[in-house]
Design an enzyme around this catalytic site. Structure first.
Site, PDB file in Angstrom:
ATOM      1  N   GLY A  12       0.907  -1.427  -0.135  1.00 18.14           N
ATOM      2  CA  GLY A  12       0.097   0.048  -0.041  1.00 18.14           C
ATOM      3  C   GLY A  12       0.817   1.269   0.030  1.00 18.14           C
ATOM      4  N   SER A  13       1.922   1.163  -0.780  1.00 15.16           N
ATOM      5  CA  SER A  13       2.775   2.526  -0.777  1.00 15.16           C
ATOM      6  C   SER A  13       2.011   3.942  -1.176  1.00 15.16           C
ATOM      7  CB  SER A  13       3.994   2.282  -1.442  1.00 15.16           C
ATOM      8  OG  SER A  13       3.963   2.161  -2.628  1.00 15.16           O
ATOM      9  N   MET A  89      -4.829  -6.267  -6.426  1.00 17.64           N
ATOM     10  CA  MET A  89      -4.479  -7.269  -7.608  1.00 17.64           C
ATOM     11  C   MET A  89      -5.711  -7.913  -7.806  1.00 17.64           C
ATOM     12  SD  MET A  89      -1.508  -6.270  -8.150  1.00 17.64           S
ATOM     13  CE  MET A  89      -1.035  -7.307  -9.302  1.00 17.64           C
ATOM     14  N   ARG A  90      -6.827  -7.355  -8.434  1.00 18.21           N
ATOM     15  CA  ARG A  90      -7.808  -8.237  -8.819  1.00 18.21           C
ATOM     16  C   ARG A  90      -8.586  -7.463  -9.998  1.00 18.21           C
ATOM     17  NH1 ARG A  90     -10.432 -12.100  -6.259  1.00 18.21           N
ATOM     18  NH2 ARG A  90     -12.462 -11.420  -6.845  1.00 18.21           N
ATOM     19  N   HIS A 108      -1.358   2.778 -12.720  1.00 20.93           N
ATOM     20  CA  HIS A 108      -0.705   1.704 -13.507  1.00 20.93           C
ATOM     21  C   HIS A 108       0.567   2.243 -13.636  1.00 20.93           C
ATOM     22  CE1 HIS A 108      -0.234  -1.927 -15.912  1.00 20.93           C
ATOM     23  NE2 HIS A 108       0.221  -1.067 -16.780  1.00 20.93           N
TER      24      HIS A 108
END
Length: 203
Positions: A12-13, A89-90, A108
């Site tokens: 979670g950066s 990541m989904r 992204h």
């Protein structure tokens, strides 16, 4: 005050960069909830350490449609104005996207439409790209294909590895994500075709 819902799967950066900007008064919003599909995600502990509502909704073994409904219900229960994917990541279902039309953002690590999907830095290196970067875009039913809100370019160096390129791109991610969130929350924009155009007054 506009309310953000953060979705993450790992450290979670980008979430932490957003939270820092909220705390410093650089982003006029509040984080209403942080949701992870992975119980071990470091981002959840980071949220709890900041005193933010943190929810774990494990996705393993849950049908995509059922899972996305649970996430949407959780977001709605916290009265979220804007959903921000921060290493989530989904792939989101069409039903979820329809529940938050033009109200969900993703970041992204490439200059979309180049190198969508996983391992964008590896794709850039294998392709011999001289420039890469990052993109904040609206989430829609297609992979990494929604209208682009903001981009930042990063040169690809001759001796770059996936890791070194990713690290330099991440610096720009942390910068432009909050800027893009602020623009979207301002409502001072319109969509023309696929283009987001900033406007001087409220629509």
């Amino acid at each position: 005050m506009k309310r953000l819902g953060i979705l993450l799967s790992g450290r979670g950066s980008n979430f932490q960069a957003i939270a820092d900007n909220v705390t410093r008064g650089r982003l006029a919003a509040e984080i209403a909830v942080v949701i992870s599909n992975r119980p071990e995600a470091a981002g959840i502990e980071a949220a709890r350490s900041r005193g933010l509502p943190a929810v774990i909704l494990p996705s393993r073994g849950v049908a995509r449609e059922d899972y996305d409904r649970r996430v949407a219900t959780e977001l709605e229960s916290h009265h979220v104005d804007l959903v921000c994917l921060a290493g989530f990541m989904r792939l989101l279902t069409a039903e979820f996207c329809r529940a938050f039309p033009m109200r969900a953002l993703n970041i992204h690590p490439s200059l979309l439409p180049a190198f969508p999907g996983l391992h964008a830095q590896r794709q850039a290196l294998e392709h011999g790209a001289k420039v890469s970067g990052c993109t904040v875009h609206f989430v829609d039913e297609q992979l990494d294909a929604g209208p682009i809100v903001a981009q930042a370019a990063v040169p690809v160096l001759d001796d770059d590895t996936e890791e070194t390129l990713a690290a330099r791109i991440l610096v720009e991610e942390h910068r432009i994500y909050s800027e893009a969130i602020a623009l979207v929350l301002s409502e001072r924009w319109r969509i023309a075709g696929r283009r987001l155009i900033a406007v001087s007054g409220l629509l």
